[in-house]
Write an enzyme that holds these catalytic residues in place. Sequence first.
Site, PDB file in Angstrom:
ATOM      1  CB  CYS A   2      -0.871   0.045   1.239  1.00 54.41           C
ATOM      2  SG  CYS A   2      -1.949  -1.371   1.404  1.00 54.41           S
ATOM      3  NE  ARG A  27       4.951   1.565  -1.158  1.00 50.40           N
ATOM      4  CZ  ARG A  27       5.610   1.829  -0.036  1.00 50.40           C
ATOM      5  NH1 ARG A  27       6.682   2.559  -0.064  1.00 50.40           N
ATOM      6  NH2 ARG A  27       5.184   1.364   1.112  1.00 50.40           N
ATOM      7  CD1 TRP A  72      -0.097  -6.003  -3.111  1.00 47.96           C
ATOM      8  CD2 TRP A  72      -0.181  -6.643  -0.974  1.00 47.96           C
ATOM      9  NE1 TRP A  72       0.424  -7.280  -3.024  1.00 47.96           N
ATOM     10  CE2 TRP A  72       0.389  -7.693  -1.731  1.00 47.96           C
ATOM     11  CE3 TRP A  72      -0.326  -6.835   0.404  1.00 47.96           C
ATOM     12  CZ2 TRP A  72       0.799  -8.898  -1.163  1.00 47.96           C
ATOM     13  CZ3 TRP A  72       0.091  -8.031   0.965  1.00 47.96           C
ATOM     14  CH2 TRP A  72       0.639  -9.042   0.180  1.00 47.96           C
ATOM     15  CD  GLU A 480      17.545 -13.946  -5.618  1.00 49.84           C
ATOM     16  OE1 GLU A 480      16.971 -14.295  -4.577  1.00 49.84           O
ATOM     17  OE2 GLU A 480      17.210 -12.916  -6.239  1.00 49.84           O
TER      18      GLU A 480
END
Length: 606
Positions: A2, A27, A72, A480
């Site tokens: 958010c 984001r 979000w 990863e």
Amino acid sequence: MCGIFGYIGPSAAAPLLISGLRRLEYRGYDSAGIAVINGDLDIYKKVGMVKELENILPATVKGNIGIAHTRWATHGGVTDANSHPHASEDGKVALVHNGIIENANALRNQLRKRGIVLKSETDSEVLVHMINLEYQSGAAPLTAVRRTLRRARGTWGICVIFLEHEKIICARNGSPLVIGIGEKETFIASDPHALTSHTQKVIYLEDGELAVLTAGDVKTSRNSGKIVDPTIHILDDDWGESELGDYPHYMIKEIHEQPDALRQCITGRINLSDGTGRLGGLRLSPKKLQAIPHVRLIACGTALNAALVGRLLIEKLARVPSLAHVASEFRYNDPVIDAKGLYFVVSQSGETADTLSAVKEIQTKGGTVMGVINVVGSSIARQCGAGAYIHSGPEQAVASTKAFTNMVAALTLFAIQIGRSRTLSRQNGRALVKGLREIPEQMGKYLSNQGPIMEAVEIIKEAKSVLFLGRGISSPVAREGALKLMELAYIPCLAYPSGEMKHGPIALLEEGSPVVVICPNDELKPKVLSAIHECKARGAKIILICEEGDEIAAEADVSICVPNTDPLLSPMLTVLPLQLIAYHTALELGLNVDRPRNLAKSVTVE
Ligand code: F6R
């Protein structure tokens, strides 16, 4: 996750709110909304991208005070009603909230008993009704917010506007808010990068603080009512690197930025003649380094994978026991904290809630914790007070790439530094720092000639699952690679130390199963080769990441070679093809590489 943006000043708020939201888009979010005081409190909110919100905004939104939000979803589905801002029933108060109100159910029931009808399923909405009840009973806006927050449990960064008042009330508890001070105008955002095009003068609100913003002025206080004299910081980040330029996506841009980003990280931190690294921000003399009995590193996701590389390097080069921990587990396992030990938290955003909680847990128990952080002035960096910035520059794609290599580089420098205070010889230290200095150029060399990435993608893109194997320092690199492919291409991926493969994951292998093996030219190579043979015997297709000129390349279906380096430095090179495989697989599958579904760049809830 958010994002919040707010404005009060002489200009029209709506266009500023929209451009502020655009800066927060990286984001990750699923809906967006704004509230503007425009005669009435006008609220527009919409599931989808900021441009879809923009499409429904009428030209008549003229007010000069407004708040905005990208959501979000945490509590309640992705719907227009659950999007922020939320408003009081009489439409006189509107609020945006980042964080989680833990006692929202109890508060919701109390509101229902008072006859209030809640319009959303969110935890946030309760706050606006509670504030309005206080306000209706005669409390001033700041008092109404303060009284409400005294009854709330959880985390918040909130901004509240009142139709009848020319101010924005903000409060922070565990969810970042930064105030930007302009000429006769004031901004608020959850992320300083949303402010840099307007002003460089900022105030970071601290946990437990509230602020009253008016045009060009700010008054801050504690929740107790005590006035706070805020410190004004000057941002030096102009966010200039955020433009895509000639690249089609941020992720590929950031992959290609790695050589320069790495140079930024290591410049001034290498002492070639003493064969050592120097992370000045740690403020640790050789004497102090020598006394450290153990090192713990705490992080999430990609940062955790970098921490796993770092812990191996520290143990190998300094012979100091060293462990990496999952941040979300750390605090809740009631860890024993040794005041003599050294704790590192590793984070790109510096805002990850799980990592921040770990910092607080360590500090509460008397431990010393330092940050290995990218975003300057972020909550974790400030909470730690000491540490090293990794200087990757802004990372906008949700999937982390250049931050990983710089985290590894910073931890390598630390491992050499602590190693030199103990058993690492000058000669071996010199060889390592020399090798590290060459990595940016080697990265550039590999990136200009990437090898058969698309052949690997062909094998992977339709697979049911992909197994990633590595051993020793390459084991976290395998993790990863798996994380990148999983988050971008939505293909289930497993990462295992290659010796562990025969204890379970081998059961997954069938004709054609892709197995990605990371095998630099180190002493473990013969062992990894055995694992390759075991996979091939079950029909698996081997995608091998190895070093140039290594004959092991002939063992694989597809071999991707990176330049030769000291095996301890190899993660910064072997990870590059894995990033590219994930990127190109996602593109082949028609997916959004910069904004993978359900993910957020900065995970500010626990
Ligand atoms: C993966 C990714 C995440 C982050 C994790 C921690 O590509 O980006 O796994 O690494 O959420 O984030 P930071 O480093 O900001 O603490």
